[in-house]
Design a protein around this motif. Sequence first.
Motif, PDB file in Angstrom:
ATOM      1  N   LEU A 204       0.853  -1.183   0.000  1.00 26.86           N
ATOM      2  CA  LEU A 204       0.000   0.000   0.000  1.00 26.86           C
ATOM      3  C   LEU A 204       0.892   1.237   0.000  1.00 26.86           C
ATOM      4  O   LEU A 204       1.949   1.249   0.646  1.00 26.86           O
ATOM      5  CB  LEU A 204      -0.909   0.017   1.230  1.00 26.86           C
ATOM      6  CG  LEU A 204      -1.994  -1.064   1.288  1.00 26.86           C
ATOM      7  CD1 LEU A 204      -2.725  -0.989   2.624  1.00 26.86           C
ATOM      8  CD2 LEU A 204      -2.971  -0.931   0.132  1.00 26.86           C
TER       9      LEU A 204
ATOM     10  N   THR B 202      -4.582   9.617  -4.790  1.00 31.17           N
ATOM     11  CA  THR B 202      -3.569  10.106  -3.850  1.00 31.17           C
ATOM     12  C   THR B 202      -3.654  11.620  -3.709  1.00 31.17           C
ATOM     13  O   THR B 202      -3.652  12.161  -2.594  1.00 31.17           O
ATOM     14  CB  THR B 202      -2.166   9.707  -4.338  1.00 31.17           C
ATOM     15  OG1 THR B 202      -2.055   8.281  -4.344  1.00 31.17           O
ATOM     16  CG2 THR B 202      -1.076  10.294  -3.446  1.00 31.17           C
TER      17      THR B 202
ATOM     18  N   TYR C 103      -3.535   4.151   4.492  1.00 28.53           N
ATOM     19  CA  TYR C 103      -2.351   4.573   3.750  1.00 28.53           C
ATOM     20  C   TYR C 103      -1.436   5.497   4.556  1.00 28.53           C
ATOM     21  O   TYR C 103      -0.368   5.874   4.078  1.00 28.53           O
ATOM     22  CB  TYR C 103      -2.787   5.281   2.453  1.00 28.53           C
ATOM     23  CG  TYR C 103      -4.009   4.654   1.841  1.00 28.53           C
ATOM     24  CD1 TYR C 103      -3.937   3.398   1.243  1.00 28.53           C
ATOM     25  CD2 TYR C 103      -5.261   5.285   1.914  1.00 28.53           C
ATOM     26  CE1 TYR C 103      -5.078   2.791   0.719  1.00 28.53           C
ATOM     27  CE2 TYR C 103      -6.393   4.694   1.387  1.00 28.53           C
ATOM     28  CZ  TYR C 103      -6.311   3.446   0.801  1.00 28.53           C
ATOM     29  OH  TYR C 103      -7.434   2.850   0.294  1.00 28.53           O
TER      30      TYR C 103
END
Length: 375
Positions: free
Chosen positions: A314, A343, A363
Motif C-alpha cells: 500500500l 492520492t 495509507y
Amino acid sequence: MSAASYDVVIIGAGIVGAACAYECAAQGMRVAVVDREMVGGGTTAAGMGHIVVMDDSEAQFSLTRYSQELWQRLRPDLYPDVEYEQCGTIWVAAHDQEMHEVRRKETYYRSRGVPVEVLDPQALEQCEPNLRKGMAGALFVPEDAVLYPPCAAQFLMDRAQASGARLHVGLKVTGIGKGQVRTTTNEFSAGTIVNAAGTSAPMLTSGLEIKPRKGHLLITDRYPGFLRHQLVELGYLKSAHSLTSDSVAFNVQPRVTGQILIGSSRQYGAESGEVETSILVRMLQRAEEYMPGLARMSTIRAWTGFRAATPDKLPLIGPWPEDNTIFLATGHEGLGITTSLGTARLLIDHLTGRTPEIPIAPYLPSRTVAEHVHA
C-alpha cells in the motif's frame, strides 16, 4: 539568499507529483514543483499505463476503484496524446484452479459495484482470437483502461501551471524538513512539503520502508487488431506477491498506434537499470505461451524502470509523524498511474480539512512507524 515561499512545495514531477500539484493549485494554493528531471520522467515514463482495479486488500481496492472513477470524470478533458482508451482488462485463467479465482474476483467486484463478466472458453476466444486455444476462461473488467503516462503527467502539470503552479526542473533536492526545501542552487519554504519522489523518497525522508523494484517492458512494431484488451494472466497475482525471487508474468496491452506493450517482470535487489537479456527472454517466453503469434512480431524497444514498493503493498499517503510539514505521496509500486488522482485528492482533503470520499487511514505513514516500534 532568501527562500522562495509557497503554500505547498512538491518534490517530484512524475504523475503522482503532477496530480498533487493539479489538486493544490486548483484550490488556489501557491504551489511549486521541483524535479531534477523532466515532467513525467523516471518511473512514470517507464510505466505501462494501466488504469486498473485491484483487490489484494480492501484498502487497495478502495484506492484503485476511487482513482479509476476520478480518471473517468477527467477523461473528457484529457489531451488526445494521453491516449486514454477504456479497452478493459481480461484476467485469463489457464486452468480450472484459476477459474476458482475468477469466480472469487467476480463475487468481490460485483458486491462492490464494479461491472464484470465471466467468459467461458468460447467467449474468450471471440474476444481475443490470438490467445492460445484451451484456456479455461477469464474475467472481463470493462471499465479498466490504458493511457500513455508521460503525456498524462504533462496534462496534469499543464493544468496545475494554468492555475498558477510554478515548475522548477533541473534542480536536485538535497534535503527537506521543518518547512524548508534545499536544492543544489536555492531554497524554498512552505507550510507543506509533499515528498512524491518515488524510489528517491527515502533519501529525503529517512526511515521510510520503501525498496526499489525493477521491471522490464518491451514494445512491438505496429500490428493493428492483433490485441483488443489488456490481458493479464491470473498467475500475475502470485508473481506480484513474490518479495524475494525474480518473477515474470503474462501482461500485454494494446496501444492506439497498433503496437503491443509486453510485460511484465519484477526484481528486488537489482541496482542496475540496464536491460537484462535473461529477464527479457523469460518474459517473452511467458507471453508467447499465452499468445504464440507474438513470436512472429518485431520488437523495437525494451526498457526498465524502478518502482517504489512498500512491505504491505500500500502507498504511503499522509503526514509524516516525525515532521508535520512533510506529507508523503509515494510507495505506489506498479499502481502509481492508476492511483495518482486518488492520492492527490486525499492530499487536498487533508490540507483543506474536507472529509475524504474514502478513508485515508490505511495509507497513513504512521502505520509503518507503529509496525516498526512493535516489531
